[in-house]
Motif scaffolding. Structure first.
Motif, short mmCIF file in Angstrom:
data_model
loop_
_atom_site.label_atom_id
_atom_site.label_comp_id
_atom_site.label_asym_id
_atom_site.label_seq_id
_atom_site.Cartn_x
_atom_site.Cartn_y
_atom_site.Cartn_z
N THR A 162 24.34 -2.30 45.11
CA THR A 162 23.90 -1.00 45.60
C THR A 162 22.73 -0.48 44.78
O THR A 162 21.72 0.01 45.32
CB THR A 162 25.06 0.02 45.51
N PHE A 163 22.86 -0.60 43.47
CA PHE A 163 21.82 -0.11 42.56
C PHE A 163 20.49 -0.81 42.85
O PHE A 163 19.44 -0.16 42.95
CB PHE A 163 22.28 -0.40 41.12
N ALA A 164 20.55 -2.13 43.06
CA ALA A 164 19.33 -2.89 43.34
C ALA A 164 18.71 -2.45 44.66
O ALA A 164 17.51 -2.16 44.74
CB ALA A 164 19.64 -4.38 43.37
N ILE A 165 19.54 -2.38 45.71
CA ILE A 165 18.99 -2.00 47.03
C ILE A 165 18.48 -0.57 47.02
O ILE A 165 17.48 -0.25 47.65
CB ILE A 165 20.06 -2.19 48.14
N THR A 189 12.21 11.13 37.37
CA THR A 189 13.67 11.15 37.24
C THR A 189 14.34 11.65 38.53
O THR A 189 15.54 11.44 38.72
CB THR A 189 14.12 12.03 36.06
N VAL A 190 13.56 12.28 39.41
CA VAL A 190 14.12 12.69 40.70
C VAL A 190 14.64 11.47 41.47
O VAL A 190 15.63 11.54 42.20
CB VAL A 190 13.08 13.48 41.55
N LEU A 191 14.00 10.32 41.28
CA LEU A 191 14.44 9.09 41.94
C LEU A 191 15.83 8.68 41.44
O LEU A 191 16.68 8.23 42.21
CB LEU A 191 13.45 7.95 41.71
N THR A 192 16.02 8.82 40.14
CA THR A 192 17.32 8.47 39.55
C THR A 192 18.45 9.23 40.23
O THR A 192 19.51 8.67 40.51
CB THR A 192 17.33 8.83 38.05
N GLY A 193 18.21 10.50 40.50
CA GLY A 193 19.23 11.31 41.17
C GLY A 193 19.65 10.70 42.49
O GLY A 193 20.84 10.55 42.77
N HIS A 194 18.66 10.31 43.30
CA HIS A 194 18.98 9.73 44.61
C HIS A 194 19.71 8.40 44.47
O HIS A 194 20.66 8.12 45.20
CB HIS A 194 17.70 9.56 45.42
N VAL A 195 19.26 7.57 43.54
CA VAL A 195 19.86 6.25 43.36
C VAL A 195 21.33 6.39 42.92
O VAL A 195 22.22 5.72 43.45
CB VAL A 195 19.05 5.41 42.35
N VAL A 196 21.57 7.26 41.98
CA VAL A 196 22.94 7.43 41.49
C VAL A 196 23.84 8.00 42.57
O VAL A 196 25.01 7.64 42.69
CB VAL A 196 22.96 8.30 40.21
N SER A 197 23.30 8.87 43.40
CA SER A 197 24.15 9.42 44.45
C SER A 197 24.50 8.35 45.49
O SER A 197 25.57 8.39 46.10
CB SER A 197 23.53 10.66 45.09
N ASP A 198 23.62 7.36 45.67
CA ASP A 198 23.98 6.21 46.52
C ASP A 198 25.19 5.48 45.95
O ASP A 198 26.09 5.06 46.68
CB ASP A 198 22.81 5.21 46.62
N LEU A 199 25.19 5.29 44.63
CA LEU A 199 26.31 4.61 43.98
C LEU A 199 27.61 5.35 44.28
O LEU A 199 28.62 4.75 44.65
CB LEU A 199 26.11 4.58 42.46
#
Lengths: 272, 319
Positions: free
Chosen positions: A166-169, A117-127
């Motif tokens: 963004t989410f995909a990339i 779930t640490v990955l989710t944090g980074h992905v959402v912050s990109d959004l």
């Protein structure tokens, strides 16, 4: 240290697995969002990049490129918006590599949690970051003569497509982050991925002007579809199949990248 | 949890590709005690810690932590351990407080408990003043303390400390030792890895010396030291002719010689008188020496005694 009884003082709360996946994701999202504001480099990139891109492309290429229709500013905004989103989404790759190098991911894996779930944090912050950058970009665009024809519902669609892209990339970039051995490596990997995709596309010049081989690539790759879809929504160029192709590409990337991330994340356990 | 041992390792092996890193390790750590794994870089210490903390799969053997099998019950193991790795695994941009609260939440403490625990730990580890500063402004010693604090958030019964003082200055090392000593008093089971004999000596109930993927000696620090000798006298002899004479003069003593460097290292078992005797022997036989010095036993001495080679010889990376 006054107390001598140190074992079992604090008890974890008991909830379902799913509850914790959401709760832990939220904890990591909060962390990643905090990082945006705590890390001055990220914050400056977030603000300066859209301004710089918009002004440079508008005034350097503005006179030289024939769009075959719309004014260059109007043509350009969709391209820059998507290019910026793609580069912004690479932040996940740096963050993931950083977490691995720092031993943070190792530590998280020794916790009794779904540590991916640490990955989710980074992905959402990109959004979040891309959303802010996009607003800044649009503000500058308006200042240098951008005249969109989009209705409110068109704008909502634009926002949704940019977010989906963004989410995909970001998930792709999480894959790079998990593969890379160092921050330097992940930087060139991200560059090699995003640079050709954004430049060999309809971002800055009409694909019709390109040599045959390049044109075939440029016209059929995902970034072009995303750009053309957004361009159509913003300034009313023909949308053709770009909208549907953009969505299909993004969803496909996500469907491949997330399981790949899960695999790579767990493989790290057994590897080194 | 039938046994009285918090950690049990039996016949543990692990290879990376064709390199055999662990060649059959057997170790037990009694509940509430500390075992120090002493060995040079590349001996396999970190590999053992990574296997114990479920981060690494092993090839064969049986490993249990707090009664749970590391392979089959990884989740249960994770609920009962704290891990402090070689590099302080902290978020540099967050403050000390933020790091602790975030990790507390990830250990699934309630918001209230996570905050309370963070405050307690900052207090315990003397980090209150730095609580609201980003970790990137911390000194090496502060980072290690905060890192250890993080692994203590859920008050686990078993803690792994992987080289907790490597790279610290002597003062920070002492501070760290004090913190670790208190943990042992508090009934926590600790497995510590170190390259420093002194550290193992100061902290641990038992020491296991690891070399080249094997346990080559195990026992209390006194037991090990009796093998190594308390101190050693190092003589550097002037030339090879004198060196040959010195070797024959000292034939009755336990020593290790190096012909090339013309050094003789004599193990001193009974203190000053023995040193005086050796020196007078040297004097009487007019052996000319370049220098003499007295050394406390180091990891190298343990290795020289136990294996006949120096610890530094290892080139394999400990990963």
């Amino acid at each position: 240290m006054e107390e001598t009884k140190m074992v079992g003082l604090y008890q974890p709360q008991q909830h379902s697995k799913l509850y914790w996946i959401f709760s832990d994701s939220l904890t990591f999202i909060k962390r990643s969002l905090k990082l945006i504001f705590r890390n001055p480099d990220q914050l400056i990139g977030l603000i300066v990049q859209p301004i710089m891109f918009m002004l440079l492309f508008r005034y350097v290429f503005g006179g030289a490129i024939d769009t075959g229709g719309p004014s260059y500013v109007n043509f350009l905004v969709a391209g820059i918006l998507v290019q910026m989103a793609a580069f912004g989404a690479l932040t996940t790759s740096y963050s993931v590599t950083y977490d691995m190098q720092k031993g943070i991911i190792d530590r998280l894996k020794s916790f009794p949690i779904a540590s991916w779930t640490v990955l989710t944090g980074h992905v959402v912050s990109d959004l979040f970051r891309n959303f802010i950058s996009s607003l800044i970009l649009l503000a500058v665009a308006f200042l240098v003569g951008f005249q969109p024809t989009a209705s409110l519902s068109d704008w909502v669609l634009v926002a949704l497509i940019v977010m989906l892209f963004t989410f995909a990339i970001s998930w792709l970039s999480a894959v790079l982050g998990l593969l890379a051995k160092s921050i330097e490596a992940v930087q060139w990997m991200g560059f090699l991925l995003v640079f050709p995709l954004t430049f060999a596309s309809a971002a800055f010049a009409p694909t019709e002007s390109m040599a045959t081989g390049l044109r075939i690539f440029a016209q059929n790759q995902p970034v072009t579809h995303v750009i053309e879809a957004i361009r159509a929504l913003m300034i009313g160029t023909p949308i053709g199949n770009h909208g549907i192709m953009a969505v299909i590409w993004c969803v496909a990337i996500i469907l491949v990248a997330i399981p790949l991330c899960a695999y790579l994340f767990n493989r790290q356990v057994s590897k080194s | 949890m039938s046994e009285n041992n918090a950690i049990v390792i039996e016949g543990l092996t692990k290879s990376y590709k064709d390199v055999e890193v662990l060649k059959g390790i057997d170790l037990k750590v009694e509940r509430g005690t500390m075992l120090a794994l002493l060995g040079p870089n590349g001996a396999g210490k970190t590999t053992i810690v990574r296997i114990l903390s479920t981060l690494l799969k092993y090839d064969s053997g049986k490993v249990t932590v707090h009664g749970y099998d590391v392979k089959d019950q990884a989740h249960e193991v994770r609920q009962n351990i704290g891990l402090t790795s070689q590099y302080a695994a902290l978020d540099e941009f967050l403050t000390g407080m933020d790091n602790l609260v975030m990790m507390g939440r990830l250990f699934h403490l309630s918001k209230e408990d996570a905050n309370k625990r963070a405050h307690e730990l900052l207090e315990q580890f003397d980090l209150v003043d730095a609580a609201n500063r980003p970790v990137k402004t911390y000194s090496g010693g502060m980072r290690r303390r905060l890192d250890l604090a993080v692994s203590l958030i859920p008050t686990p019964p078993v803690i792994f400390l992987d080289e907790p003082t490597t790279g610290l200055d002597p003062r920070s090392r002492l501070a760290m030792w004090n913190v670790i000593k208190k943990l042992v008093e508090a009934d926590v089971t600790i497995l510590l890895t170190t390259q420093y004999l002194e550290e193992a000596d100061q902290l641990a109930d038992k020491i296991a010396v690891i070399d080249n993927g094997k346990v080559i000696a195990e026992g209390t620090s006194d037991e090990l030291k009796s093998k190594v000798g308390n101190e050693r006298l190092e003589l550097v002899i002037k030339d090879s002719e004198n060196f040959a004479r010195a070797v024959s003069v000292l034939a009755n003593y336990k020593f290790i010689k190096n012909d090339e460097e013309r050094t003789i290292n004599i193990t001193i078992d009974s203190g000053v008188q023995e040193i005086a005797k050796i020196l007078s022997l040297i004097e009487q036989n007019s052996v000319q020496i370049e220098s003499l010095s007295l050394h406390k036993p180091t990891l190298d001495d343990v290795f020289l005694q136990l294996t006949g080679h120096e610890a530094e010889d290892k080139k394999v990376e400990d990963k």
